[in-house]
Design a protein around this motif. Structure first.
Motif, short mmCIF file in Angstrom:
data_model
loop_
_atom_site.label_atom_id
_atom_site.label_comp_id
_atom_site.label_asym_id
_atom_site.label_seq_id
_atom_site.Cartn_x
_atom_site.Cartn_y
_atom_site.Cartn_z
N GLN A 1 54.45 36.17 42.38
CA GLN A 1 54.63 34.80 41.91
C GLN A 1 55.05 34.79 40.44
O GLN A 1 54.79 35.77 39.72
CB GLN A 1 53.32 34.02 42.07
CG GLN A 1 52.79 33.94 43.48
CD GLN A 1 53.56 32.95 44.34
OE1 GLN A 1 54.51 32.31 43.89
NE2 GLN A 1 53.17 32.85 45.61
N ASN B 1 53.71 33.44 38.04
CA ASN B 1 52.56 33.65 37.16
C ASN B 1 51.91 35.02 37.40
O ASN B 1 50.76 35.24 37.07
CB ASN B 1 51.54 32.51 37.33
CG ASN B 1 50.98 32.45 38.75
OD1 ASN B 1 51.25 33.33 39.56
ND2 ASN B 1 50.20 31.42 39.02
N THR C 1 50.77 36.36 40.05
CA THR C 1 49.85 36.47 41.19
C THR C 1 50.59 37.12 42.37
O THR C 1 51.78 36.87 42.57
CB THR C 1 49.37 35.06 41.61
OG1 THR C 1 48.62 34.52 40.55
CG2 THR C 1 48.50 35.12 42.86
C1 LIG Z 1 49.87 31.21 40.48
O1 LIG Z 1 50.90 30.53 41.20
C2 LIG Z 1 50.63 30.31 42.58
C3 LIG Z 1 51.85 29.70 43.23
O2 LIG Z 1 52.46 28.73 42.42
C4 LIG Z 1 49.39 29.46 42.71
O3 LIG Z 1 49.11 29.21 44.08
C5 LIG Z 1 48.22 30.12 42.02
O4 LIG Z 1 47.10 29.30 42.04
C6 LIG Z 1 48.57 30.47 40.60
N1 LIG Z 1 47.50 31.28 40.04
C7 LIG Z 1 47.08 31.19 38.80
C8 LIG Z 1 45.97 32.09 38.40
O5 LIG Z 1 47.58 30.43 38.02
#
Ligand SMILES: *[C@@H]1O[C@H](CO)[C@@H](O)[C@H](O)[C@H]1NC(C)=O
Ligand SMILES: *[C@@H]1O[C@H](CO)[C@@H](O)[C@H](O)[C@H]1NC(C)=O
Ligand SMILES: *[C@@H]1O[C@H](CO)[C@@H](O)[C@H](O)[C@H]1NC(C)=O
Length: 473
Positions: A363, A365, A367
């Motif tokens: 992702q 971010n 993840t």
């Molecule tokens: C990172 O991005 C994903 C998808 O957009 C999201 O579901 C997830 O909660 C995010 N995690 C953090 C730690 O920000």
């Protein structure tokens, strides 16, 4: 009485259940002959350190009274050992026989008769027809290394010859007998002691056997002897443990070495047989240490690859992926799920590995979103080579077999992904494995031992290295 029997039986159990060696080393007659050549240099050095104490005495000279004589400062000039032989003594060790040896010395003589007469000069002395025979026992020490000891020794001196310089020849006859007898005694005693020392001097060298050889940050190999050396008519055989262990934590694998015996070959000095057990203990150690897992990211995929590691690549086979994770890169976790199995068959080393491959979408971010888990069985062929005192390897992929374990993106056919994962294994996993395998694994070695013209052959259940050796000091 019954209790006694039981105790004896209990005491016998560990020896009857003794572990099979993972590695066997055999020294042949040819190796022993090389050992003789190296050994004779040591024996010769030792014999050069013979010390002849001053000899003095008195001899009645007719009615005049006693003449005092002294032989002093006797130095060894040369020790010649033109003939020697070593023979195996089954069950014990080797017999070293030296014959026709000679020693030449130089010293000073002095005679004195009251205050009336004194004279002095030098002499040359040669001892010839010297024979020495010793039986050398070969055993193992408490650290599992070989050790040697002179078990018996006999030395005889053939002839003793003295030539006096200066003075009259009557002197020679005057004390020749005494000198000869005295020298014979002192030499026979000292020679056996020095030969015993020369034999014992081998022990510090034998103690350099790498009973625990460090490989890398995960593993070490144990090469201690699992039983005393076996001396037969034609060879000396050492059974070594030959087992990889995690450094500092010696956990036994759930398999043990099968007995194997080396073929009757004699053209090389040394034969080393490394069993499939040794290789499999390595696989066990690396797997247990978690060293057999890796992440694969797109930057590791060669530029020339027809695909990149992103969700678009999987679009055709798993449309869900491209739909739910458009434009994302993919990361793979490849991890063994059980210890790889290494098989030795004639001219063929095969490694069967069972791994899981977990694919994640990365992702924005950072993840990781899991996409699917595949089971990936692979079979690789290995080629082993001896390089220096190390055994190195190189593997090539035979085939892979994929099956689906879990999908987070709906059902899909695995077969169409074969080409992608075949390329990932071939272009990323195998080259990384080969970098590690090329670093090599230490072979059992003693002192500054060099292998000369080693040849390696894979046989059923073990690899055989036949080699000559050379020791450099
Ligand atoms: C990172 O991005 C994903 C998808 O957009 C999201 O579901 C997830 O909660 C995010 N995690 C953090 C730690 O920000
Ligand atoms: C080695 O043996 C395996 C099976 O044990 C086989 O699949 C492979 O083709 C063999 N390789 C060679 C080079 O013979
Ligand atoms: C591939 O793996 C699956 C699952 O482990 C197995 O059922 C199948 O027989 C394997 N195929 C081959 C060709 O080895």
């Amino acid at each position: 009485m019954l209790l006694c029997c039981c105790l004896v039986l209990v005491a016998l159990v560990p020896t009857t259940l003794s572990v099979n060696p993972g590695v066997e080393a055999r020294l042949t007659d040819k190796g022993l002959e090389y050992g003789r050549q190296v050994g004779m240099v040591i024996v010769q050095q030792k014999l050069k350190s013979i010390k002849i104490a001053d000899i003095s005495g008195e001899q009645r000279l007719g009615k005049f009274g006693k003449v005092k004589y002294t032989l002093s400062g006797t130095q060894i000039l040369n020790v010649g050992l033109p003939q020697s032989a070593v023979n195996l003594v089954p069950g014990t060790g080797v017999r070293l026989s030296i014959s026709n040896a000679f020693i030449s010395m130089h010293g000073n003589w002095r005679v004195k008769y009251r205050r009336v007469f004194r004279d002095s000069g030098s002499f040359d002395l040669s001892v010839n027809g010297l024979t020495v025979a010793t039986t050398i026992g070969i055993m193992s020490d408490e650290t599992g290394r070989p050790a040697v000891r002179s078990l018996n020794c006999g030395a005889t001196v053939g002839g003793v010859n003295i030539k006096f310089h200066g003075g009259g020849s009557w002197l020679y006859n005057l004390f020749r007998k005494f000198i000869e007898k005295s020298l014979r005694n002192t030499l026979q005693k000292q020679i056996c002691r020095l030969v015993g020392e020369a034999v014992a001097d081998l022990n510090p060298r034998l103690k350099t056997l790498n009973v625990l050889a460090k490989v890398d940050k995960y593993a070490e190999i144990e090469y201690s002897m699992v039983s005393p050396p076996v001396v037969s008519k034609s060879s000396i055989d050492l059974g070594l443990k030959g087992e990889f262990y995690n450094i500092g934590r010696h956990q036994e694998p759930p398999f043990s070495p099968a007995p194997f015996s080396l073929p009757l070959q004699t053209s090389n000095m040394l034969y080393i047989g490394l069993s499939a057990f040794t290789a499999n203990s390595a696989a066990f150690v690396y797997n247990t240490a978690g060293a057999l897992s890796m992440y694969i990211t797109d930057d590791m995929i060669p530029q020339s690859s027809p695909f990149r590691l992103n969700t678009r690549t999987f679009r055709a086979v798993i449309p869900q992926i491209a739909k739910r994770f458009p434009g994302l890169m993919i990361k793979l976790l490849v991890k063994t799920v059980k210890t790889p199995v290494i098989t030795f068959t004639p001219d063929n080393v095969t490694v069967q590995t069972t791994t899981t491959v977990t694919a994640y979408a990365i992702q924005p971010n950072a993840t990781l979103s899991p996409l699917f888990v595949l089971n990936l069985d692979s079979s690789v062929s290995g080629k082993m080579t001896v390089s220096g005192m190390q055994l190195a390897g190189h593997v090539t992929l035979n085939k892979i077999n994929l099956s689906l374990v879990t999908s987070y993106v709906g059902d899909f056919q695995v077969k169409p992904l074969s080409n992608i994962f075949q390329l990932v294994v071939k272009a990323v996993v195998i080259p990384i494995a080969n970098v590690e395998l090329a670093k090599g694994y230490p072979l059992p070695t003693i002192g500054k031992m060099k292998l000369v013209n080693p040849q390696l052959k894979v046989l059923k259940d073990y690899m055989l290295i036949g080699t000559d050796v050379q020791f450099t000091n």
